[in-house]
Motif scaffolding. Structure first.
Motif, mmCIF file in Angstrom:
data_model
loop_
_atom_site.group_PDB
_atom_site.id
_atom_site.type_symbol
_atom_site.label_atom_id
_atom_site.label_comp_id
_atom_site.label_asym_id
_atom_site.label_seq_id
_atom_site.Cartn_x
_atom_site.Cartn_y
_atom_site.Cartn_z
ATOM 1 N N TYR A 178 -56.966 -63.183 2.007
ATOM 2 C CA TYR A 178 -56.581 -62.844 0.634
ATOM 3 C C TYR A 178 -57.747 -63.113 -0.320
ATOM 4 C CZ TYR A 178 -54.082 -62.776 -3.784
ATOM 5 O OH TYR A 178 -53.682 -62.494 -5.070
ATOM 6 N N CYS A 179 -58.293 -64.319 -0.265
ATOM 7 C CA CYS A 179 -59.401 -64.660 -1.164
ATOM 8 C C CYS A 179 -60.600 -63.749 -0.921
ATOM 9 C CB CYS A 179 -59.803 -66.117 -0.983
ATOM 10 S SG CYS A 179 -58.565 -67.311 -1.497
ATOM 11 N N ASN A 180 -60.907 -63.500 0.342
ATOM 12 C CA ASN A 180 -62.042 -62.665 0.705
ATOM 13 C C ASN A 180 -61.891 -61.258 0.133
ATOM 14 O OD1 ASN A 180 -64.528 -62.275 2.012
ATOM 15 N ND2 ASN A 180 -63.485 -61.280 3.726
ATOM 16 N N TYR A 181 -60.684 -60.727 0.131
ATOM 17 C CA TYR A 181 -60.433 -59.394 -0.413
ATOM 18 C C TYR A 181 -60.874 -59.306 -1.875
ATOM 19 C CZ TYR A 181 -57.958 -55.168 -1.822
ATOM 20 O OH TYR A 181 -57.652 -53.922 -2.309
ATOM 21 N N TYR A 182 -60.723 -60.401 -2.616
ATOM 22 C CA TYR A 182 -61.096 -60.452 -4.028
ATOM 23 C C TYR A 182 -62.475 -61.073 -4.245
ATOM 24 C CZ TYR A 182 -56.370 -58.976 -5.015
ATOM 25 O OH TYR A 182 -55.204 -58.262 -5.066
ATOM 26 N N ASN A 183 -63.288 -61.131 -3.183
ATOM 27 C CA ASN A 183 -64.636 -61.713 -3.237
ATOM 28 C C ASN A 183 -64.616 -63.159 -3.718
ATOM 29 O OD1 ASN A 183 -66.000 -59.380 -2.307
ATOM 30 N ND2 ASN A 183 -65.777 -58.483 -4.341
ATOM 31 N N LYS A 184 -63.634 -63.904 -3.236
ATOM 32 C CA LYS A 184 -63.496 -65.320 -3.554
ATOM 33 C C LYS A 184 -63.353 -66.082 -2.248
ATOM 34 C CE LYS A 184 -61.226 -64.168 -7.888
ATOM 35 N NZ LYS A 184 -60.050 -64.338 -8.730
ATOM 36 N N VAL A 237 -64.267 -68.812 -7.262
ATOM 37 C CA VAL A 237 -65.501 -68.037 -7.301
ATOM 38 C C VAL A 237 -66.618 -69.044 -7.484
ATOM 39 C CG1 VAL A 237 -66.843 -66.342 -8.582
ATOM 40 C CG2 VAL A 237 -64.389 -66.041 -8.336
ATOM 41 N N CYS A 279 -57.783 -69.588 -4.936
ATOM 42 C CA CYS A 279 -59.073 -68.968 -4.634
ATOM 43 C C CYS A 279 -60.069 -69.381 -5.718
ATOM 44 C CB CYS A 279 -58.950 -67.449 -4.618
ATOM 45 S SG CYS A 279 -57.828 -66.803 -3.372
#
Length: 144
Positions: free
Chosen positions: A2-8, A137, A135
């Motif tokens: 999930y986090c990776n999908y949002y670049n987090k 950044v 998540c």
């Protein structure tokens, strides 16, 4: 995923602790050094867990940098460690759910300098309404 999908990413345990303890690293709780019942949800000691409060419901519990719900709401996943046989995750912040009916239930740790380790068994078994994630950044790219 999930986090990776949002670049987090999930926060690392040390990142979670840094935000919770404040810029000087001297806070026992995200809001300061004294326990404040108004900074956290009322503990749920019932047989079934009630729905968690909305994010930001307890503004007195925010960290020095304004991050809400770090403790006493939902356990938060941070680091994961795996070897050939097992996986475990470090969870931080504790949960408001503290059932009296189960002595084996994971005790909460609300202090910034405390954590728990959760052993992961399988995707079908590793679910709990008391465990979640946030998540983050990274403002400065982490070294590879």
């Amino acid at each position: 995923a999930y986090c990776n999908y949002y670049n987090k990413t999930l926060p690392r345990s040390y990142q979670w602790q840094r935000v919770a303890q404040g810029p000087n690293g001297d806070r026992i709780f995200p809001w300061g050094n004294d326990w404040d019942l108004n900074a956290v949800p009322t503990p749920d000691t019932g047989f079934s867990m009630r729905e968690p409060p909305d994010v930001g419901t307890h503004p007195l519990g925010a960290s020095a940098e304004g991050v809400h719900d770090l403790v006493a709401t939902i356990w938060q996943l941070t680091d994961q460690f795996c070897d050939d046989h097992t996986c475990r995750v470090i969870i931080r912040g504790g949960s408001y759910y503290r059932p009296n009916s189960a002595e084996w239930y994971l005790p909460s740790t609300y202090r910034n300098d405390e954590q728990q380790t959760l052993l992961l068994f399988s995707d079908a078994l590793d679910r709990s309404g008391a465990i979640g994630f946030r998540c983050v950044v990274n403002s400065v790219p982490l070294a590879a």
